[in-house]
Write an enzyme that holds these catalytic residues in place. Structure first.
Site, PDB file in Angstrom:
ATOM      1  N   GLY A  46      10.589  11.661  -1.449  1.00  0.00           N
ATOM      2  CA  GLY A  46      10.089  12.225  -0.200  1.00  0.00           C
ATOM      3  C   GLY A  46      10.726  12.142   1.011  1.00  0.00           C
ATOM      4  O   GLY A  46      11.862  11.295   0.946  1.00  0.00           O
ATOM      5  N   GLN A  51      14.051  12.497   9.203  1.00  0.00           N
ATOM      6  CA  GLN A  51      15.264  11.781   8.736  1.00  0.00           C
ATOM      7  C   GLN A  51      16.540  12.766   8.624  1.00  0.00           C
ATOM      8  O   GLN A  51      17.492  12.195   8.241  1.00  0.00           O
ATOM      9  CB  GLN A  51      14.947  11.361   7.184  1.00  0.00           C
ATOM     10  N   CYS A 113      13.123   3.493   1.427  1.00  0.00           N
ATOM     11  CA  CYS A 113      13.095   4.601   2.410  1.00  0.00           C
ATOM     12  C   CYS A 113      14.441   5.194   2.505  1.00  0.00           C
ATOM     13  O   CYS A 113      15.285   4.189   2.528  1.00  0.00           O
ATOM     14  CB  CYS A 113      12.602   4.195   3.718  1.00  0.00           C
ATOM     15  N   LEU A 114      14.729   6.389   2.285  1.00  0.00           N
ATOM     16  CA  LEU A 114      15.951   6.968   2.268  1.00  0.00           C
ATOM     17  C   LEU A 114      17.116   6.533   3.680  1.00  0.00           C
ATOM     18  O   LEU A 114      18.097   6.800   3.809  1.00  0.00           O
ATOM     19  CB  LEU A 114      16.293   8.291   2.186  1.00  0.00           C
ATOM     20  N   GLU A 156       5.501   9.647   4.694  1.00  0.00           N
ATOM     21  CA  GLU A 156       6.336  10.759   5.306  1.00  0.00           C
ATOM     22  C   GLU A 156       5.805  11.150   6.583  1.00  0.00           C
ATOM     23  O   GLU A 156       6.430  11.490   7.668  1.00  0.00           O
ATOM     24  CB  GLU A 156       6.387  11.876   4.323  1.00  0.00           C
ATOM     25  N   HIS A 159       6.961   9.118   9.411  1.00  0.00           N
ATOM     26  CA  HIS A 159       8.278   9.375  10.001  1.00  0.00           C
ATOM     27  C   HIS A 159       8.174  10.334  11.140  1.00  0.00           C
ATOM     28  O   HIS A 159       8.889  10.139  12.021  1.00  0.00           O
ATOM     29  CB  HIS A 159       8.947  10.159   8.737  1.00  0.00           C
TER      30      HIS A 159
HETATM   31 ZN    ZN Z   1      11.009   6.946   4.744  1.00  0.00          ZN
END
Ligand code: ZN
Length: 188
Positions: A46, A51, A113-114, A156, A159
């Site tokens: 996701g 991001q 999380c990226l 998501e 975010h």
């Molecule tokens: Zn994330």
């Protein structure tokens, strides 16, 4: 399509509340395509526009088609199953996603999380939900989600509201992760 840079903590942009998309034009479709490519490239399931430092309410996900049961499995187990080639891609792009109902039932799942790569934690969230969104063909949809997809959608959309998964942890746990992560990323 092109890869975009994924911002990491402590980038203050991660705390920004994203703005609704008013017109779905070529720019928006390009951003969505780039987000999907960037997510796959980073081996994520996701990604939110926040991001990649864009303050628009856009998210992309691919939690796979359920050739296997995704309920009650951790992201780690899920990644193992993907390696076993039981994974059938199921990309979803959401414009202006909005949760309309959440189950009372909660489920705990390991999240990563990226924007905080390398750090995971167990987070308790509603186990199923109903979400409303517009897709890339400008069609409005309402879907029911459960299991990993329900977790992913909540993560998501958080975010887009400037919330990270670690914000669901106690202050102490959150600060431990943040401190370690920021120290690690600043070395590069
Ligand atoms: Zn994330």
């Amino acid at each position: 399509m092109s890869l975009r840079e994924i911002i990491k903590v402590p980038n203050p942009f991660l705390k920004v509340t994203a703005q609704p998309v008013t017109v779905i034009d070529e720019d928006i479709l390009t951003i969505l395509d780039d987000m999907m490519e960037t997510m796959y490239h980073a081996n994520g399931i996701g990604l939110a526009a926040t991001q990649i430092a864009i303050d628009k309410r856009l998210i992309v996900m691919d939690c796979g088609k359920t050739k296997f049961e995704t309920q009650n499995i951790s992201e780690e187990e899920y990644n193992e199953k993907i390696k076993d080639e039981q994974f059938e891609p199921f990309p979803i792009k959401m414009i202006n996603p909005e949760i309309i109902s959440l189950s009372k039932n909660l489920e705990e799942r390991e999240e990563g999380c990226l924007s905080i790569p390398g750090y995971n934690a167990k987070i308790k969230r509603p186990s199923s939900l109903k979400v409303k969104y517009t897709d890339e063909n400008k069609k409005d949809n309402i879907i029911d989600a459960e299991g990993l997809l329900a977790t992913c959608i909540q993560h998501e959309i958080d975010h887009l509201n400037g919330i990270l998964f670690i914000d669901h942890l106690s202050k102490l746990k959150r600060e431990i992760i943040l401190k370690k992560a920021i120290k690690e990323y600043s070395k590069n």
